[in-house]
Design an enzyme around this catalytic site. Structure first.
Site, PDB file in Angstrom:
ATOM      1  N   ASN A 184       0.879  -1.162   0.000  1.00  0.00           N
ATOM      2  CA  ASN A 184       0.000   0.000   0.000  1.00  0.00           C
ATOM      3  C   ASN A 184       0.924   1.222   0.000  1.00  0.00           C
ATOM      4  O   ASN A 184       1.743   1.381   0.912  1.00  0.00           O
ATOM      5  CB  ASN A 184      -0.854  -0.053   1.277  1.00  0.00           C
ATOM      6  CG  ASN A 184      -1.831   1.099   1.366  1.00  0.00           C
ATOM      7  OD1 ASN A 184      -1.584   2.184   0.856  1.00  0.00           O
ATOM      8  ND2 ASN A 184      -2.931   0.865   2.047  1.00  0.00           N
ATOM      9  N   TYR A 213      -8.813  15.934  -3.798  1.00  0.00           N
ATOM     10  CA  TYR A 213      -8.099  15.335  -4.939  1.00  0.00           C
ATOM     11  C   TYR A 213      -7.306  16.410  -5.699  1.00  0.00           C
ATOM     12  O   TYR A 213      -6.160  16.190  -6.099  1.00  0.00           O
ATOM     13  CB  TYR A 213      -9.147  14.691  -5.842  1.00  0.00           C
ATOM     14  CG  TYR A 213      -8.635  13.901  -7.026  1.00  0.00           C
ATOM     15  CD1 TYR A 213      -7.992  12.684  -6.850  1.00  0.00           C
ATOM     16  CD2 TYR A 213      -8.844  14.350  -8.325  1.00  0.00           C
ATOM     17  CE1 TYR A 213      -7.573  11.941  -7.947  1.00  0.00           C
ATOM     18  CE2 TYR A 213      -8.433  13.619  -9.422  1.00  0.00           C
ATOM     19  CZ  TYR A 213      -7.799  12.415  -9.232  1.00  0.00           C
ATOM     20  OH  TYR A 213      -7.377  11.684 -10.315  1.00  0.00           O
TER      21      TYR A 213
END
Ligand code: NAP
Length: 244
Positions: free
Chosen positions: A61, A155
């Site tokens: 990850n 984002y």
């Protein structure tokens, strides 16, 4: 000895096709990183091998700095002397919502994957790239990081952060023949965009269609090739004409 390229988030979407193109166009042994979807990563691997290319899987990850370090240390132990000379920081997630209603985890998860993910993986590999005196880094950002997108403050911030990092790092490492660039896609047909209202979004796209992962992967494949040796610190838009 094989030449190695690592693509984060290579199991699905844009990352998958980047893995396929880099293996086919440039002959790299591609290390396909994935987070949780092993079956999809294995599909990517199989598709490369069926075309006569070389690839392997590497699970981590990107938000987990210790896991990234452990996976790359293990790989370097198993492949003494080998250098990962191409890195594509592609892993990314969205968790959209109005800023007014945004939760702490919505904010931090999105920044963690794109911005801290860039940091965690690139920093692990940069030493060896510098010693190698050759390297290519491409960061997959977004039109949102260029112009900002309402509903995606998290984002947009994450991708704008990576754009800044791209420009700064490019200047630090240019003398060692390492280029660092970003590609900024608009709307591309992948799992990430499958739930969007296409008709509504197309109002913003002069070409009146979503892009395909292949189109982005062709650009990335060029930027990580020797042909792109004098391009660094750039953000290349690939968005069907959205003004950005
Ligand atoms: P996608 O289809 O949702 O695939 C995301 C990929 O990232 C998967 O391989 C996933 O792995 C991996 N990933 C997610 N979180 C991760 C983590 N924490 N650690 C490691 N890998 C992780 O997305 P996509 O559309 O291909 O997007 C790829 C990149 O392009 C992203 O950076 C995205 O922000 C950017 N982008 C996409 C678009 C678009 O319209 N699609 C537009 C602009 C920019 P698993 O399979 O294991 O979950």
């Amino acid at each position: 000895m094989s030449k190695y390229a690592l693509v984060t988030g290579g199991s699905r979407g844009i990352g998958k096709v980047i893995c396929q193109k880099i293996a086919a166009d440039l002959g790299y042994h591609v290390i396909i990183n994935y987070s949780s979807n092993k079956a999809a990563a294995e599909e990517t691997l199989k598709s490369i091998e069926e075309e006569g290319g070389e690839a392997s899987l590497m699970q981590f990850n990107v938000t987990d700095a210790k896991a990234v370090e452990a996976a790359l240390d293990k790989w370097h132990e198993e492949n003494p002397g080998a250098v990962i000379e191409v890195l594509v920081n592609n892993a990314g997630i969205t968790h959209d919502g109005l800023f007014m209603l945004m939760t702490d985890s919505q904010w931090s998860n999105v920044l963690d994957v794109s911005l801290n993910g860039f940091y965690n993986v690139s920093r692990q590999l940069m030493h060896k790239m510098l010693r190698n005196r050759y390297g290519r880094v491409v960061n997959v950002v977004s039109v949102s990081g260029q112009k900002g997108t309402p509903g995606q403050v998290n984002y947009s911030a994450a991708k704008a952060g990576v754009i800044g990092a791209t420009k700064a790092l490019a200047q630090e490492v240019a003398k060692r023949n390492i280029t660092v660039n970003a590609v900024a896609p608009g709307f591309i047909n992948t799992d990430m965009t499958k739930d969007l209202d296409q008709k509504e979004m197309l109002k913003f796209v002069p070409m009146n269609r979503f892009g395909e992962a292949e189109e982005v992967a062709d650009l990335v494949s060029f930027l990580v090739s020797k042909k792109a040796s004098y391009i660094t610190g750039e953000v290349v838009n690939i968005n069907g004409g959205i003004y950005s």
